[in-house]
Design a protein around this motif. Sequence first.
Motif, PDB file in Angstrom:
ATOM      1  N   THR A  48       0.868  -1.056   0.009  1.00 17.51           N
ATOM      2  CA  THR A  48       0.026  -0.196   0.122  1.00 17.51           C
ATOM      3  C   THR A  48       0.997   1.425  -0.109  1.00 17.51           C
ATOM      4  O   THR A  48       1.877   1.213   0.825  1.00 17.51           O
ATOM      5  CB  THR A  48      -0.905   0.113   1.306  1.00 17.51           C
ATOM      6  N   PRO A  49       0.562   2.280  -0.747  1.00 16.85           N
ATOM      7  CA  PRO A  49       1.324   3.421  -0.694  1.00 16.85           C
ATOM      8  C   PRO A  49       1.184   4.032   0.437  1.00 16.85           C
ATOM      9  O   PRO A  49       2.002   5.107   0.666  1.00 16.85           O
ATOM     10  CB  PRO A  49       0.900   4.190  -1.979  1.00 16.85           C
ATOM     11  N   TYR A  50       0.217   4.063   1.216  1.00 14.62           N
ATOM     12  CA  TYR A  50      -0.029   4.959   2.207  1.00 14.62           C
ATOM     13  C   TYR A  50       0.804   4.459   3.658  1.00 14.62           C
ATOM     14  O   TYR A  50       0.784   5.066   4.711  1.00 14.62           O
ATOM     15  CB  TYR A  50      -1.517   4.672   2.837  1.00 14.62           C
ATOM     16  N   ARG A  51       1.616   3.609   3.397  1.00 17.00           N
ATOM     17  CA  ARG A  51       2.619   3.167   4.625  1.00 17.00           C
ATOM     18  C   ARG A  51       3.760   4.204   4.527  1.00 17.00           C
ATOM     19  O   ARG A  51       4.364   4.471   5.571  1.00 17.00           O
ATOM     20  CB  ARG A  51       3.658   1.916   3.833  1.00 17.00           C
ATOM     21  N   LEU A 111       4.444   6.131  -6.531  1.00 18.27           N
ATOM     22  CA  LEU A 111       3.620   6.326  -5.191  1.00 18.27           C
ATOM     23  C   LEU A 111       2.640   7.338  -5.505  1.00 18.27           C
ATOM     24  O   LEU A 111       1.564   7.110  -5.218  1.00 18.27           O
ATOM     25  CB  LEU A 111       4.796   6.826  -4.454  1.00 18.27           C
ATOM     26  N   SER A 112       2.655   8.502  -6.496  1.00 14.26           N
ATOM     27  CA  SER A 112       1.716   9.201  -6.847  1.00 14.26           C
ATOM     28  C   SER A 112       0.507   8.484  -7.498  1.00 14.26           C
ATOM     29  O   SER A 112      -0.755   8.695  -7.267  1.00 14.26           O
ATOM     30  CB  SER A 112       2.220  10.348  -7.664  1.00 14.26           C
ATOM     31  N   TRP A 136      -0.279   5.425  -7.874  1.00 15.24           N
ATOM     32  CA  TRP A 136      -1.011   4.466  -6.942  1.00 15.24           C
ATOM     33  C   TRP A 136      -1.976   5.220  -6.060  1.00 15.24           C
ATOM     34  O   TRP A 136      -2.967   4.488  -5.460  1.00 15.24           O
ATOM     35  CB  TRP A 136       0.179   3.670  -6.163  1.00 15.24           C
ATOM     36  N   ARG A 137      -1.533   6.281  -5.362  1.00 16.16           N
ATOM     37  CA  ARG A 137      -2.309   6.884  -4.301  1.00 16.16           C
ATOM     38  C   ARG A 137      -3.660   7.401  -5.150  1.00 16.16           C
ATOM     39  O   ARG A 137      -4.788   7.433  -4.585  1.00 16.16           O
ATOM     40  CB  ARG A 137      -1.788   7.875  -3.889  1.00 16.16           C
ATOM     41  N   SER A 138      -3.520   7.953  -6.311  1.00 17.56           N
ATOM     42  CA  SER A 138      -4.478   8.795  -7.180  1.00 17.56           C
ATOM     43  C   SER A 138      -5.331   7.856  -7.868  1.00 17.56           C
ATOM     44  O   SER A 138      -6.390   7.935  -8.213  1.00 17.56           O
ATOM     45  CB  SER A 138      -3.907   9.903  -7.867  1.00 17.56           C
ATOM     46  N   ALA A 177       4.855   8.459   4.455  1.00 13.93           N
ATOM     47  CA  ALA A 177       4.137   9.710   4.617  1.00 13.93           C
ATOM     48  C   ALA A 177       4.241  10.549   3.441  1.00 13.93           C
ATOM     49  O   ALA A 177       3.633  11.400   2.989  1.00 13.93           O
ATOM     50  CB  ALA A 177       4.764  10.323   6.188  1.00 13.93           C
ATOM     51  N   ASN A 178       5.672  10.589   2.889  1.00 16.82           N
ATOM     52  CA  ASN A 178       5.797  11.274   1.896  1.00 16.82           C
ATOM     53  C   ASN A 178       6.955  10.500   0.890  1.00 16.82           C
ATOM     54  O   ASN A 178       7.379   9.409   1.187  1.00 16.82           O
ATOM     55  CB  ASN A 178       6.648  12.704   2.205  1.00 16.82           C
TER      56      ASN A 178
END
Length: 351
Positions: free
Chosen positions: A229-232, A333-334, A336-338, A234-235
């Motif tokens: 998960t990309p939410y692991r 990362l971007s 995957w989140r969006s 913070a940045n």
Amino acid sequence: MDRYIGLDAHASSCTAAVLGPSGRKLQCQVLETNAKALIDFLQTIPKNRRLILEEGTHSNWLYEVLAPHVQEIVVVSVRRSRGPKDDKRDAFGLAESLRLGNVKVRVYKKQGEFATLSHLTRAYGVLVTDTVRTQNRIKSLLRSRGIATGGKQVYSVKKRGQWLSQLPDQARGQIDLLYCQYDALLELRKMAEKEMLAEARKHPVYRVIKTCPGLGKIRTAQIMPIVVTPYRFANKRQFWSYCGLGIVMRSSSDWIRTEEGKWVKVPIQRTRGLNRNFNRSLKYVFKGAATTVIGRANKDDPLYEHYQQLLDGGTKPNLAKLTISRQIASIVLSVWRSQEVYDPKKLNRKT
């Protein structure tokens, strides 16, 4: 009331130590390395149960089996022990570090929906390594007989005869076995790749990540079960460090006293390097993706254009390649989140 449980796991036995919230030692018990025995032991301990264990051969299995029976489970990297050491001390030491919040490096163990894909990607990686090792052995044997080898023609079935004819009879038995091993591994590798990609395509995020520059179907499948998960993160900088792309600065004796008696920081030469604690598979994937982007030499690609700008500005090629690797990691990362496919025009605007 919280109970802190330290588990020192081994092949045949596990030592479990329990601490109370005040640090009082409540019990210590030796258990068989068996799922039922460990679960039965945990159920005898009042809630809230907080379990900690070290990263090792059994950590994935223990996390999967014991996570539903505790309120918190933590996997930590193996510590360097000094002084007296035994299983009981190790178990109580783990429990105490969890009680005090002194856990520095936690190992992420959740696999979620990518559990099957994780095993398939590991199998594929092992077969790739074995295939390359066999290729090296074939070339090594030929070179040891003074036969120059280059490229991949030496592995071709059609052209093996010309290589075998240059070897003496006593060496042909060995290379025949190596060729048989190579052919078998190649078939298994193709089978593993097929199964891995079939499993990866079941996840919608596969189609999103695959659009990122430099990432093909195999690299995309390898990224998913590692990141989960990309939410692991913070940045993006945390993600860079996890991938081994984070820059570390080291310096010493930074301050001097002026004539007025004030301390000032002086500009000194700092040692620069990449962080050493990282996931090697992800670093291999993103450095390979950067190599692909650079090798294509597509002038319309904003990443390749940025690479050329860095070179023209005097940046060394290896550092410019590192920058492209970091950009590709940020893009993954971007998107995957969006949950949006990669759009080069957006990258152009940001640049």
